[in-house]
Structures are given as structure tokens and as C-alpha cells.
Design a protein around this motif. Structure first.
Motif, PDB file in Angstrom:
ATOM      1  N   VAL A  16       4.993   7.495  -4.382  1.00 54.61           N
ATOM      2  CA  VAL A  16       4.637   7.242  -2.995  1.00 54.61           C
ATOM      3  C   VAL A  16       3.122   7.861  -2.629  1.00 54.61           C
ATOM      4  CG1 VAL A  16       5.287   7.884  -0.530  1.00 54.61           C
ATOM      5  CG2 VAL A  16       7.070   7.493  -2.287  1.00 54.61           C
ATOM      6  N   PHE A  17       2.556   6.962  -2.297  1.00 53.59           N
ATOM      7  CA  PHE A  17       0.733   7.356  -1.781  1.00 53.59           C
ATOM      8  C   PHE A  17       1.019   8.010  -0.555  1.00 53.59           C
ATOM      9  CE2 PHE A  17      -3.483   6.504  -0.495  1.00 53.59           C
ATOM     10  CZ  PHE A  17      -4.057   6.968  -1.640  1.00 53.59           C
TER      11      PHE A  17
ATOM     12  N   GLY B 157       0.782  -1.377  -0.032  1.00 52.90           N
ATOM     13  CA  GLY B 157      -0.059   0.106  -0.106  1.00 52.90           C
ATOM     14  C   GLY B 157       0.784   1.241   0.132  1.00 52.90           C
ATOM     15  N   ARG B 158       1.957   1.220  -0.089  1.00 57.82           N
ATOM     16  CA  ARG B 158       2.929   2.192   0.010  1.00 57.82           C
ATOM     17  C   ARG B 158       2.933   3.259  -1.301  1.00 57.82           C
ATOM     18  NH1 ARG B 158       8.512   0.138   1.417  1.00 57.82           N
ATOM     19  NH2 ARG B 158       9.050   2.568   1.215  1.00 57.82           N
ATOM     20  N   PHE B 159       2.702   2.493  -2.353  1.00 55.97           N
ATOM     21  CA  PHE B 159       2.852   3.180  -3.868  1.00 55.97           C
ATOM     22  C   PHE B 159       1.772   2.975  -4.646  1.00 55.97           C
ATOM     23  CE2 PHE B 159       7.042   1.430  -2.146  1.00 55.97           C
ATOM     24  CZ  PHE B 159       8.006   2.807  -2.136  1.00 55.97           C
ATOM     25  N   ILE B 160       1.594   3.884  -5.618  1.00 58.80           N
ATOM     26  CA  ILE B 160       0.521   3.804  -6.449  1.00 58.80           C
ATOM     27  C   ILE B 160       1.342   3.901  -7.709  1.00 58.80           C
ATOM     28  CG2 ILE B 160       0.209   6.171  -6.421  1.00 58.80           C
ATOM     29  CD1 ILE B 160      -2.766   5.284  -7.369  1.00 58.80           C
TER      30      ILE B 160
ATOM     31  N   HIS C 111       3.299  14.242  -4.450  1.00 56.46           N
ATOM     32  CA  HIS C 111       4.391  15.042  -4.644  1.00 56.46           C
ATOM     33  C   HIS C 111       5.772  14.174  -4.946  1.00 56.46           C
ATOM     34  CE1 HIS C 111       1.581  18.334  -4.346  1.00 56.46           C
ATOM     35  NE2 HIS C 111       1.602  17.990  -3.188  1.00 56.46           N
ATOM     36  N   GLU C 112       6.019  13.212  -4.321  1.00 54.26           N
ATOM     37  CA  GLU C 112       6.938  12.380  -3.987  1.00 54.26           C
ATOM     38  C   GLU C 112       6.929  11.006  -5.332  1.00 54.26           C
ATOM     39  OE1 GLU C 112       9.818   9.884  -0.983  1.00 54.26           O
ATOM     40  OE2 GLU C 112       8.174  10.904  -0.238  1.00 54.26           O
ATOM     41  N   ILE C 113       7.995  11.350  -6.143  1.00 58.31           N
ATOM     42  CA  ILE C 113       8.091   9.954  -7.249  1.00 58.31           C
ATOM     43  C   ILE C 113       9.114   9.063  -6.662  1.00 58.31           C
ATOM     44  CG2 ILE C 113       8.846   9.609  -9.482  1.00 58.31           C
ATOM     45  CD1 ILE C 113       7.449  12.299 -10.442  1.00 58.31           C
TER      46      ILE C 113
END
Length: 448
Positions: free
Chosen positions: A198-199, A182-185, A208-210
Motif C-alpha cells: 500500500v503506497f 495509484g493505491r499500490f506500489i 508499512h502495510e503489505i
């Protein structure tokens, strides 16, 4: 006076040109079809099929067709459904598409608990692992997020407003997936890119964090999935695309782990696989709790199974499971974590030259076992219609009829091939046509 006459003549000329272009646009629309979609509840308590604007659900627990409840009135969707998906725990289900409506359903009672209006047509959806957020992507490359706190199916239907989460800058987003932890989309687009974001803890404030970009596909990326591994909570990302490859990635670094050229194998299996772009990967589905990946390919009558060797992080073709006796080319795949079954659907919503307006065909492959992660060790079989869970009742609900006329099915197969060929290929427009499309857009932002 002459100037006014000239202006009127120019106006009449523009009107005639617009009428001609509008007729051309309508002809293009009439040539399109919407491929059938399938989604399976995580514990296989229900199966959903979308065909055109029709959403069909079958309850496997009590062996009955589901009646959807939507208090908004009218049809559930009034244009083609492009994406359907169950949440991780199966409590929520989302459907969305060309009518710019994102509908969130409670699977306990199959009531629509939220309707979100998108500014543009929707191309992909995802539900956060905790079930508190629904994300959807539109045709202009923007991913939107809406929060769903407290929506457990007992409250009145809510019309929620979405806010932008991230953007791919005018490139159609083809697939959205949350990482297993669940940390990333992860979002894929038609311009060969995969973005790992980063979700955020507060998604309504934007993401805003890639974390990384996964770059390597040489054509559009059509689909994404994850392999869950004990040593990688974020999982291994799997992608398929128009370059006839399936690739695996480390999403933390964005590095390409391995590439499998599935097009070469298809050419050995299918005698008609010489047509242009016929080895496009149209869908992938990872088999839960093992390292197998089912791959649907544009010209393959069946599915290709790949195996991922976790220690070496490599891909290889395990076997091809063919559908004998039918021109069955899957348009969508789905599986559950508990039953060892792979569900497949083929079909289309708009069959030209046929008395039947739409058709879907459901098939199931059995024999996937957790104890034997290698496909070569598994006894896989394509179930007969009478052996499919739910039997005749399920087929009647999800297909629209139990039996399908062979001529109608062949027409559907041709329509599916056309649909999958044109689904993600970029369209080229003349300057005149591009200006006309700008003037006649119906998805412009409304003034607040």
C-alpha cells in the motif's frame, strides 16, 4: 623480527591475491554489456532511448532531436543507464543506473530538475501517478522514495535526499510499478517474489502495510505491467520471468489468475530456441485501452502477443509478429495511449571485437486499434524505416546512424544475447572472491 617478516610476506601475498581478483573482476565487467532501453511518452509526443550511459530523446511533435539540459555539468550519466520511464501524465521523465544517480527531467523543456544520489546502483524506477514522488530500487533490495512538490520545470535544479520506503532483504529488485489507481506500489525481485505494498499517504514515513505477495514464478521475475479494466481500478497485474512464463494476478488477494507458457510457443517459432534459458521473458508491454500484451523473449526475433480474456481472467497466445530479414531480438518495448504503435529497441553498449562501441536499432509495429482488442482481428505490420514517425531524423538520433552495417548488427545481436542471459542470473562467488568484494566495495554508507 621473524614475525614481522612473516607478516610482511602475508601482506605481499594478500596484495597479489587482491590484484589477481581485481583483474578477474575487471574481466567480468568487460564481458558485460548494457541492453538498450526505450520509453514512449503517454501521448507519443517524444521517444527516449538509453544506450550505455547515453540518453537520447526525439521530439515527435516538431520532428527534431532533443538537447538535454543539466546544470550539474559534465555527462548526464557517467555509467550504464539501467532504467528510464515517463510519468503517467508525461510531464516527468526519470533516468537512473550504475552511476547511482537518479535524474528527474521536465519533459516541457527537457531540463534536469532534480538529481538524487543513491547509496548503491539503481535497478528500477517508478513515478507516482500524481507526479509528486519518484521511487527507485537499488541492488541491495531497498526501495527509496523522494518527494517532488512544486517541481514543474520552472524552478532551479534541486538535489533531493531519498528515504527508504520498503525492502526485499538483499534481493535485487528488477521492476517497480504503480497500480493504475495509484493505491499500490508493486515490486518484483530476483528471488521469484512479487510484493504488493500500500503506497502510504505520507511516503517519507515509510510503507508499512503489505497488501499481498504474488508467488508462483519458479525463476527470477524480470518485468511487470498492468492491464487497466473498468471493473478493477487497481488493474490486473502482468509479470514475466526467467521461467519462460507470463502470469496475471489479482493484487488485492495475491492470487494467481492464469499462466501462459510462452517458452513452448517460442520453440515452435525459432529453430535455435534449444539453448539453455533462451526463452526468458525480458520485457512486457501492455497495449493501452485493449487487452493485448506484447512480450519480448530472449531468443525471439520479434514479439509475441498475448490476449487477456477479462471475463474469465485467462491468458492465451494470439500471434507472433516476426521481424523478417534481421536478427532483431527486442531488449525493450514501449507504447503510447493514442497512436496504436508499439516501439521496440535492440542493442548493446559494449561490442567486443567491433570498431563500433555501441549500437541500437529501433523498430515499430503499427495497427493496434482500440475498437479491435483481439490481436487476430488487427492488421499489424512492422513499419519500414521510412514509415516510422520521425523518419530518418529520428533514426539518426536514437540509433546514432540511419543505416547499420550488417556485420556490426550481428555482433550487437550476439552481445545482446549474452547480456540478456547474464542480466538477472545469480552469480556464484568463492569465499575468497566474496571477501575481496567486501573489502573493495565503493557503495558503503558514508558517515553523516
Amino acid at each position: 623480527m621473524d614475525a614481522r617478516i612473516d607478516e610482511c610476506e602475508r601482506g605481499d601475498s594478500n596484495t597479489q591475491e587482491d590484484a589477481s581478483l581485481e583483474e578477474s573482476e575487471q574481466n567480468n565487467k568487460d564481458m558485460e554489456v548494457a541492453p538498450a532501453l526505450v520509453s514512449v511518452h503517454p501521448t507519443q509526443s517524444s521517444v527516449a532511448v538509453a544506450l550505455g550511459s547515453d540518453l537520447r530523446v526525439f521530439n515527435l511533435l516538431d520532428n527534431s532531436a532533443v538537447s538535454l539540459m543539466d546544470e550539474s555539468g559534465g555527462a548526464y550519466h557517467n555509467d550504464w543507464i539501467r532504467c528510464i520511464k515517463y510519468g503517467t501524465n508525461g510531464k516527468l521523465f526519470v533516468s537512473a543506473g550504475d552511476d547511482k544517480l537518479v535524474k528527474v527531467w521536465s519533459t516541457d523543456c527537457w531540463r534536469c530538475i532534480s538529481t538524487v544520489v543513491s547509496e548503491k546502483r539503481v535497478s528500477a524506477v517508478a513515478i507516482s501517478n500524481d507526479g509528486l514522488h519518484v521511487c527507485f530500487a537499488d541492488k541491495f533490495g531497498v526501495v527509496w522514495v523522494v518527494d517532488l512538490p512544486g517541481l514543474d520545470g520552472t524552478e532551479a535544479s534541486l538535489n533531493k535526499k531519498a528515504v527508504p520506503l520498503l525492502a526485499h532483504y538483499c534481493s535485487i529488485i528488477t521492476s517497480l510499478e504503480f497500480s493504475p489507481d495509484g493505491r499500490f506500489i508493486v515490486s518484483a525481485d530476483r528471488d521469484f517474489k512479487i510484493r504488493v505494498t500500500v503506497f502510504p499517504k505520507k511516503p517519507l514515513d515509510g510503507a508499512h502495510e503489505i497488501q499481498s505477495f504474488c508467488l508462483g514464478h519458479t525463476e527470477f521475475v524480470s518485468c511487470l505491467a498492468f492491464i487497466c479494466t473498468p471493473d478493477s481500478p487497481q488493474g490486473i497485474l502482468v509479470s514475466g520471468g526467467g521461467d519462460s512464463t507470463v502470469r496475471i494476478w489479482d493484487i488485492i488477494s495475491g492470487s494467481l489468475l492464469d499462466t501462459c507458457e510462452v517458452g513452448t510457443k517460442v520453440g515452435q517459432v525459432e529453430s535455435d530456441a534449444t539453448e539453455g534459458n533462451c526463452s526468458t521473458v525480458t520485457n512486457i508491454c501492455t497495449i493501452p485501452e485493449c487487452t493485448l500484451i506484447a512480450v519480448a523473449i530472449q531468443s525471439l526475433r520479434g514479439i509475441m502477443l498475448l490476449t487477456c480474456d477479462l471475463p474469465s481472467r485467462t491468458l492465451s497466445v494470439a500471434k507472433v509478429v516476426s521481424i523478417v530479414g534481421e536478427n532483431f531480438v527486442p531488449t525493450s518495448l514501449g507504447s503510447s495511449i493514442s497512436r496504436g504503435l508499439l516501439w521496440m529497441v535492440t542493442g548493446a553498449s559494449k561490442l567486443r571485437g567491433s570498431d563500433v562501441s555501441s549500437l541500437s536499432r529501433v523498430k515499430v509495429i503499427s495497427g493496434f486499434k482500440k475498437s479491435s482488442p483481439n490481436a487476430t482481428e488487427q492488421e499489424l505490420a512492422v513499419l519500414a524505416d521510412s514509415e516510422i514517425p520521425g523518419g530518418a531524423k529520428l533514426l539518426e538520433k536514437l540509433q546514432g546512424s540511419i543505416s547499420i552495417d550488417e556485420k556490426v548488427f550481428l555482433a550487437a545481436a550476439d552481445a545482446v544475447k549474452t547480456a540478456m542471459c547474464n542480466l538477472l542470473i545469480k552469480k556464484q562467488y568463492s569465499d575468497e572472491k566474496r571477501e575481496f568484494r567486501k573489502r573493495t566495495r565503493n557503495d558503503k554508507k558514508s558517515k553523516q
